[in-house]
Enzyme design. Sequence first.
Site, PDB file in Angstrom:
ATOM      1  N   HIS A   1       0.798  -1.146  -0.021  1.00 11.99           N
ATOM      2  CA  HIS A   1       0.062   0.059   0.140  1.00 11.99           C
ATOM      3  C   HIS A   1       0.847   1.306  -0.093  1.00 11.99           C
ATOM      4  O   HIS A   1       0.648   2.213  -0.542  1.00 11.99           O
ATOM      5  CB  HIS A   1      -0.934  -0.120   1.284  1.00 11.99           C
ATOM      6  CG  HIS A   1      -2.008   1.145   1.263  1.00 11.99           C
ATOM      7  ND1 HIS A   1      -2.136   1.716   2.605  1.00 11.99           N
ATOM      8  CD2 HIS A   1      -2.621   1.783   0.453  1.00 11.99           C
ATOM      9  CE1 HIS A   1      -3.039   2.810   2.182  1.00 11.99           C
ATOM     10  NE2 HIS A   1      -3.153   2.854   1.120  1.00 11.99           N
TER      11      HIS A   1
ATOM     12  N   GLU B   1       2.148   2.099  -3.349  1.00 14.67           N
ATOM     13  CA  GLU B   1       1.383   2.452  -4.386  1.00 14.67           C
ATOM     14  C   GLU B   1       0.985   3.830  -4.181  1.00 14.67           C
ATOM     15  O   GLU B   1       1.198   4.740  -5.047  1.00 14.67           O
ATOM     16  CB  GLU B   1      -0.200   1.785  -3.835  1.00 14.67           C
ATOM     17  CG  GLU B   1      -1.385   2.523  -4.738  1.00 14.67           C
ATOM     18  CD  GLU B   1      -2.558   2.743  -3.831  1.00 14.67           C
ATOM     19  OE1 GLU B   1      -3.034   3.889  -3.771  1.00 14.67           O
ATOM     20  OE2 GLU B   1      -2.954   1.766  -2.898  1.00 14.67           O
ATOM     21  N   HIS B   2       1.340   4.591  -2.871  1.00 16.56           N
ATOM     22  CA  HIS B   2       1.356   5.999  -2.781  1.00 16.56           C
ATOM     23  C   HIS B   2       2.830   6.629  -3.434  1.00 16.56           C
ATOM     24  O   HIS B   2       2.501   7.520  -3.947  1.00 16.56           O
ATOM     25  CB  HIS B   2       1.241   6.167  -1.141  1.00 16.56           C
ATOM     26  CG  HIS B   2      -0.311   6.333  -0.544  1.00 16.56           C
ATOM     27  ND1 HIS B   2      -0.667   7.103   0.022  1.00 16.56           N
ATOM     28  CD2 HIS B   2      -1.097   5.196  -0.648  1.00 16.56           C
ATOM     29  CE1 HIS B   2      -1.806   6.944   0.688  1.00 16.56           C
ATOM     30  NE2 HIS B   2      -2.059   5.625   0.015  1.00 16.56           N
TER      31      HIS B   2
ATOM     32  N   GLU C   1      -4.824   7.595   7.045  1.00 16.58           N
ATOM     33  CA  GLU C   1      -6.004   6.698   6.262  1.00 16.58           C
ATOM     34  C   GLU C   1      -6.446   5.703   7.442  1.00 16.58           C
ATOM     35  O   GLU C   1      -7.516   5.181   7.297  1.00 16.58           O
ATOM     36  CB  GLU C   1      -5.344   6.278   5.174  1.00 16.58           C
ATOM     37  CG  GLU C   1      -6.127   5.638   4.411  1.00 16.58           C
ATOM     38  CD  GLU C   1      -5.481   4.888   2.935  1.00 16.58           C
ATOM     39  OE1 GLU C   1      -6.038   4.119   2.403  1.00 16.58           O
ATOM     40  OE2 GLU C   1      -4.677   5.662   2.468  1.00 16.58           O
TER      41      GLU C   1
END
Length: 395
Positions: A55, A58-59, A136
């Site tokens: 994750h 991805e950022h 998040e």
Amino acid sequence: MNISRNDNRAYRAFTLDNGLKVLLVQDKDSTKAAASMAVNAGHFDDPLDRQGLAHFLEHMLFLGTDQYPDSGSFNNFVSQAGGNTNAWTGTEHTCYFFDINNQEFEQALTQFSRFFIAPLLNSAETEKERNAIEAEFKLKIKDDGRRIYQAHKETVNPAHPFAKFSVGNLQTLADRERCISDELRDFFNSQYQAQWMTLVICANETLNTLQSWAQTYFGAIKGNKNLKKPEISEPLYRKQDIGKILHIEPHKHMQKLIISFAMPNIDDFYRHKTVSFIAHLLGYEGTGSLYSILKEQGWINALSAGGGINGSNFKDFNISLALTDEGIEYFEDIIEMVFEYICLINVNTEKLPRLYQDKKNLLQIAFDNQEKSRLIDWVSNLSINMQHYDEANYV
């Protein structure tokens, strides 16, 4: 390739020398162009001591590449050209996608392709992006859907990768003996390989032009066509993990009963739509249906069947019921009635072929008369379909 009668697009599927599967789509009527890249790498691939790394990567891919080093330059370019871009990280896949005005599409492709060839993964950007992931993570702590998902994770086989913490936070992504940017680089090099990627490109250009762009801009992604993705060997559930009742206290007012059935992976049976047909039978709301009986009792407000988590070696089939205040008190009776209804279907098999054919005909009519969906959503779904289905059934 099987396409709808309403579909006037032209398609071409091929594989680049590096192993990247590509689907080109010419849409002469579209005012926008779009592209999507799906990667067969997700949080299942996170190292045990670096959960959330997929994750985080991805950022980080949006924060500069070798040829476009400015952080957020791709987002800014797409936005100024009337488009949108986004990405998500799932269990076994990560997907990146954007749409943009046709005139700027080639320039956008040149920038987008560098995500998968030479991202900077700059250590100066990791602190800011770690904080974004922490925000998040905290935002979802009180989300009841996320809490149900996490309770599920904590009650499966702990040796299965589904049990891993998918989002990440400041603790799991902190710098240790090595800088996290170095570990991101290692993860990128090992997991982001062309043979595990699927690309969709859709624009109003000719298929020959789109193919030239795909070869020019994405041919440099490194890959090894002989390298296979390791299979998951651990089962999602052990014997002691099934046959349990979990009681989860929600933050908001929610009265839901989920009955989950564990199955193996069912991808090989996608042509038959077997699970969709079972969901259709259980979710039917007409006279004599499970829904109508429970609704008449005053125990439920809604019922749905199907869905559930799925992956390369598992599939859950869920029956989800929204309970009334009275229904909460009778949840065990509701469970018993659900199983009785399943038994009723099982002993009335002589009617199933006709019902199956009726459902098949309705789905064919819907397929032949489908309307175009939002382009950016459509290409992202296509790139994921390419990970699972035969070329003839991508669309």
